[in-house]
Design a protein around this motif. Structure first.
Motif, mmCIF file in Angstrom:
data_model
loop_
_atom_site.group_PDB
_atom_site.id
_atom_site.type_symbol
_atom_site.label_atom_id
_atom_site.label_comp_id
_atom_site.label_asym_id
_atom_site.label_seq_id
_atom_site.Cartn_x
_atom_site.Cartn_y
_atom_site.Cartn_z
ATOM 1 N N VAL A 170 0.836 -1.203 0.000
ATOM 2 C CA VAL A 170 0.000 0.000 0.000
ATOM 3 C C VAL A 170 0.871 1.253 0.000
ATOM 4 O O VAL A 170 0.605 2.217 -0.738
ATOM 5 N N LEU A 171 1.932 1.261 0.805
ATOM 6 C CA LEU A 171 2.817 2.424 0.848
ATOM 7 C C LEU A 171 3.510 2.640 -0.487
ATOM 8 O O LEU A 171 3.636 3.784 -0.955
ATOM 9 N N GLU A 172 3.963 1.572 -1.125
ATOM 10 C CA GLU A 172 4.632 1.717 -2.420
ATOM 11 C C GLU A 172 3.676 2.243 -3.478
ATOM 12 O O GLU A 172 4.068 3.029 -4.351
ATOM 13 N N GLU A 173 2.414 1.823 -3.416
ATOM 14 C CA GLU A 173 1.431 2.356 -4.357
ATOM 15 C C GLU A 173 1.222 3.847 -4.138
ATOM 16 O O GLU A 173 1.128 4.626 -5.102
ATOM 17 N N ARG A 174 1.156 4.267 -2.897
ATOM 18 C CA ARG A 174 0.965 5.686 -2.612
ATOM 19 C C ARG A 174 2.199 6.497 -3.006
ATOM 20 O O ARG A 174 2.076 7.657 -3.422
ATOM 21 N N ILE A 175 3.362 5.921 -2.875
ATOM 22 C CA ILE A 175 4.579 6.614 -3.316
ATOM 23 C C ILE A 175 4.533 6.837 -4.820
ATOM 24 O O ILE A 175 4.855 7.933 -5.318
ATOM 25 N N GLN A 176 4.126 5.810 -5.570
ATOM 26 C CA GLN A 176 4.023 5.958 -7.019
ATOM 27 C C GLN A 176 2.967 6.987 -7.393
ATOM 28 O O GLN A 176 3.152 7.771 -8.347
ATOM 29 N N GLN A 177 1.857 7.015 -6.677
ATOM 30 C CA GLN A 177 0.835 8.021 -6.942
ATOM 31 C C GLN A 177 1.376 9.421 -6.689
ATOM 32 O O GLN A 177 1.101 10.354 -7.456
ATOM 33 N N ALA A 178 2.151 9.567 -5.617
ATOM 34 C CA ALA A 178 2.718 10.880 -5.315
ATOM 35 C C ALA A 178 3.706 11.311 -6.390
ATOM 36 O O ALA A 178 3.742 12.484 -6.778
ATOM 37 N N LEU A 179 4.510 10.390 -6.884
ATOM 38 C CA LEU A 179 5.487 10.735 -7.908
ATOM 39 C C LEU A 179 4.816 11.063 -9.233
ATOM 40 O O LEU A 179 5.311 11.885 -10.004
ATOM 41 N N ARG A 180 3.679 10.428 -9.530
ATOM 42 C CA ARG A 180 2.954 10.722 -10.763
ATOM 43 C C ARG A 180 2.098 11.970 -10.634
ATOM 44 O O ARG A 180 1.552 12.452 -11.624
ATOM 45 N N GLY A 181 1.942 12.467 -9.411
ATOM 46 C CA GLY A 181 1.065 13.603 -9.196
ATOM 47 C C GLY A 181 -0.400 13.225 -9.227
ATOM 48 O O GLY A 181 -1.260 14.078 -9.424
ATOM 49 N N ASP A 182 -0.672 11.930 -9.037
ATOM 50 C CA ASP A 182 -2.053 11.439 -9.071
ATOM 51 C C ASP A 182 -2.644 11.586 -7.684
ATOM 52 O O ASP A 182 -2.669 10.648 -6.893
ATOM 53 N N ARG A 183 -3.124 12.786 -7.373
ATOM 54 C CA ARG A 183 -3.629 13.075 -6.025
ATOM 55 C C ARG A 183 -5.092 13.463 -6.131
ATOM 56 O O ARG A 183 -5.462 14.624 -6.063
ATOM 57 N N ARG A 184 -5.933 12.495 -6.363
ATOM 58 C CA ARG A 184 -7.352 12.739 -6.550
ATOM 59 C C ARG A 184 -8.034 12.955 -5.200
ATOM 60 O O ARG A 184 -7.576 12.501 -4.179
ATOM 61 N N ARG A 185 -9.187 13.612 -5.277
ATOM 62 C CA ARG A 185 -9.929 13.897 -4.053
ATOM 63 C C ARG A 185 -10.413 12.634 -3.370
ATOM 64 O O ARG A 185 -10.563 12.590 -2.154
#
Length: 465
Positions: A401-416
């Protein structure tokens, strides 16, 4: 009435066909029937096939009481005793229902005792001798003014404790009129609460009751110095298996911080360490095996350091209960979420305890995302996130789960709709919800359009005249 146990031919028939004929044999079979505990891996293969079966004739009223709402009571009796219970209706048997009990001799005896206790409650109080030597019973004495508080409305609180710890619990009368000198646990006047189940389940339920009573009636179990008035004692404590309990006293407002909202922090530490953690007064009681108690104490100590913003240095190479995840410092604000909500959610879902290496109280819990932005200016070096938990599979889930969130942060995928994640500052609002200024401009445009339409209609009317 207790019928003579069936022997070899009938036993093999019942056990071998119990699964294939479950739908036709009884309507209460299936989801309502709890399996017996797993057997010893080294036991002989034929041991399971030689289980004896005993039957008890019960009236229809008693059968309904044993079954419970939706089969809940029957499932509870099977879970606590370790036997398999099957209830057959009384059609064709002269109005008498038949309760079938299958299992090894010890589990069958426990099941028969528990059924007797349950049926006795239907017509009156249960009488129990607290000095009776049973390896499946613990006694907790509850002050009379706390009985209703422990029971809850309609017994809901007591039933929730049974479900949480897999026990059978009920208030009983003292049949032996035992005194405190004779029984040990009976150190004051009050009602007797009998707890039946495994050793771990009984200790967890016992501490849960003690916590509730101490909250309502301060000083019942703890003295002025924060020590137990009477040491905890239950059958099995004399076994040299490492199962014991420790105490962890709190100072000042540490108790509320270690408890968390609705006990969330306490539950998190208990799930991560594998120990039983209950707060009785201003003292945390840690029960379990030596490894579990050690982990629970260390997690509590680290939690108290986070509270005072003290650095936490952990030698991860010398531990087998930790998994390390590296994350860019710029992604930490997104990983932890607003006031740490996202990280708390990961801990809750994976039964782990997570914090950044070398950190004290997490800055996002006190200063929000601005503190993370300040750290980002100092550099974007890797940050080590420590995942603690007694079960390796739980730590692996948390790592994914943490690695997925890291990838989301790096992609700028920060949805509401990301759980607990902060919104991107460049796109802080969802496109489906325009800014107030945008809505105002839109209304102004519509007003201008209406004004032009009116002039156009007036011009048309003038020309027609």
């Amino acid at each position: 009435r207790l019928v003579t146990p069936r022997r070899a031919p009938c036993v093999r028939f019942v056990c071998s066909s119990s699964r294939s004929r479950s739908r036709s044999r009884s309507r209460s079979r299936g989801r309502m029937n709890s399996p017996s505990p797993p057997r010893d891996a080294g036991a002989a293969p034929m041991a399971a096939e030689r289980e004896d079966v005993e039957t008890i004739d019960v009236s229809d009223e008693d059968a309904a009481f044993v079954l419970g709402r939706g089969g809940s009571t029957k499932r509870k009796l099977a879970r606590v005793s370790g036997a398999r219970l099957e209830l057959h209706d009384g059609k064709g048997r002269g109005g008498k229902s038949v309760l079938e009990i299958a299992g090894d001799p010890a589990s069958r005896e426990r099941a028969k005792d528990y059924v007797k206790f349950v049926l006795t409650q239907r017509v009156g109080p249960v009488h129990i001798d607290p000095t009776m030597k049973r390896d499946d019973m613990s006694i907790v004495q509850v002050p009379e003014d706390c009985v209703g508080f422990v029971m809850g409305k309609g017994g809901q609180v007591l039933r929730s404790m049974e479900d949480e710890w897999g026990t059978l619990m009920f208030f009983a009368k003292n049949s032996a009129n035992a005194t405190s000198a004779a029984s040990g646990p009976l150190c004051f006047g009050g009602e007797i609460l009998a707890i039946f189940g495994t050793r771990r389940g009984r200790r967890g339920a016992e501490l849960k009751v003690m916590s509730a009573v101490e909250h309502k009636h301060k000083g019942t179990f703890m003295d002025e110095t924060g020590a137990l008035r009477v040491p905890l004692s239950q059958p099995g404590d004399d076994e040299d298996d490492g199962f014991d309990y420790d105490t962890f006293p709190f100072r000042g407002d540490e108790y509320s911080y270690a408890l968390g909202s609705r006990g969330s922090t306490r539950k998190k530490l208990a799930a991560a360490s594998g120990a039983i953690i209950e707060y009785v007064g201003q003292v945390a009681i840690l029960a379990g095996l030596e490894r579990e108690r050690k982990q629970a104490r260390e997690y509590l100590e680290w939690l108290m350091r986070q509270r005072t913003n003290e650095p936490i240095d952990v030698d991860v190479d010398a531990r087998d209960d930790v998994t390390v995840v590296s994350a860019p410092r710029s992604a930490m604000g997104y990983i932890t979420g607003h006031k740490g909500d996202s990280l708390r959610g990961i801990e809750r879902d994976t039964n782990t305890f997570i914090f950044a290496a070398g950190s004290g109280k997490k800055k996002q819990e006190t200063e929000g995302d601005d503190a993370m932005a300040e750290e980002t200016k100092a550099g974007d070096g890797p940050e080590k996130i420590l995942i603690f938990g007694d079960v390796e599979s739980d730590r692996r889930r948390a790592k994914r789960v943490l690695e997925e969130r890291i990838q989301q942060a790096l992609r700028g995928d920060r949805r509401r709709d990301d759980r607990g994640g902060r919104r991107d500052r460049d796109d802080s609002r969802d496109r489906r919800f325009p800014r107030r200024d945008d809505r105002r401009d839109y209304r102004d445009d519509r007003r201008d359009d209406r004004y032009r339409d009116d002039r156009y209609r007036d011009d048309r009317r003038g020309r027609s005249r």
